[in-house]
Design a protein around this motif. Structure first.
Motif, PDB file in Angstrom:
ATOM      1  N   THR A  34       0.706  -1.306   0.109  1.00  0.00           N
ATOM      2  CA  THR A  34       0.135  -0.016   0.155  1.00  0.00           C
ATOM      3  C   THR A  34       0.807   1.280  -0.098  1.00  0.00           C
ATOM      4  OG1 THR A  34      -0.213  -0.059   2.375  1.00  0.00           O
ATOM      5  CG2 THR A  34      -1.994  -1.241   1.068  1.00  0.00           C
ATOM      6  N   PRO A  41      -4.088   2.226   3.507  1.00  0.00           N
ATOM      7  CA  PRO A  41      -4.518   1.124   3.563  1.00  0.00           C
ATOM      8  C   PRO A  41      -6.118   1.194   4.420  1.00  0.00           C
ATOM      9  CG  PRO A  41      -2.800   1.196   5.030  1.00  0.00           C
ATOM     10  CD  PRO A  41      -2.879   2.276   4.264  1.00  0.00           C
ATOM     11  N   LEU A  46      -7.046  -4.353   5.813  1.00  0.00           N
ATOM     12  CA  LEU A  46      -5.766  -4.936   6.601  1.00  0.00           C
ATOM     13  C   LEU A  46      -6.359  -6.123   7.596  1.00  0.00           C
ATOM     14  CD1 LEU A  46      -4.120  -1.690   7.627  1.00  0.00           C
ATOM     15  CD2 LEU A  46      -3.166  -3.578   6.049  1.00  0.00           C
TER      16      LEU A  46
END
Length: 172
Positions: A34, A41, A46
């Motif tokens: 990212t 992100p 995540l």
């Protein structure tokens, strides 16, 4: 580097922590990716990555445990696992993947970034992929190599390609 040193230095013999360390290495790669493309992100993405790497890590341990059979006790960390424990961990991780991915698809941040509220329609493909992987693990004694499963199992490959095509269509 620190994670690899800790893993190689003995933490690979610590039940559950071994898989978390492997997952942490993959999470660092996701974060680096990212940063590399200069995209912040998403927290949900995540979390999905974390659950997915845990799922694949515990699936790998489950496949190793089944392949080792009576010799599972000869590898110290495998001796601390068992099929019931690994199946429970797989269930939790699989539920985490599906829930976090689902929440990612409907989050206001995702909808704003991609300009669509329809990514939720990709969730059944993710769910099918998880279920198929569990099927391969339990009924085909496979699962030690996620990349091979994706490329060699026609159902997994079709599901991934269908997910990719649908996602790209929805966001363009």
């Amino acid at each position: 580097c620190v994670i690899n040193l800790a893993y190689s230095g003995g933490l690979k013999q610590v039940v559950i922590l071994d898989v978390f360390l492997i997952a942490a290495g993959f999470m660092l790669r996701i974060l680096a990716g990212t940063v590399g493309v200069d995209i912040a992100p998403s927290h949900w993405l995540l979390l999905t990555g974390l659950f997915l790497t845990l799922f694949l890590g515990f699936a790998k341990r489950r496949a190793e445990w089944a392949a080792a059979g009576d010799e599972a006790g000869s590898r110290r960390v495998l001796a601390q696992y068992g099929p019931e424990l690994l199946d429970h961990m797989l269930s939790v991780a699989a539920a985490g993947v599906v829930m976090s991915y689902s929440l990612y698809t409907v989050s206001p941040e995702t909808i704003a970034r991609h300009g669509t509220s329809h990514l939720i329609y990709t969730v059944p493909l993710v769910l099918y992929g998880i279920f198929r992987y569990i099927h391969l693990l339990h009924h085909r004694q496979r699962g030690e190599d996620p990349a091979a499963e994706l490329l060699l199992d026609p159902h997994m490959l079709f599901t991934f390609l269908a997910w990719l095509a649908l996602t790209l269509w929805l966001i363009t």
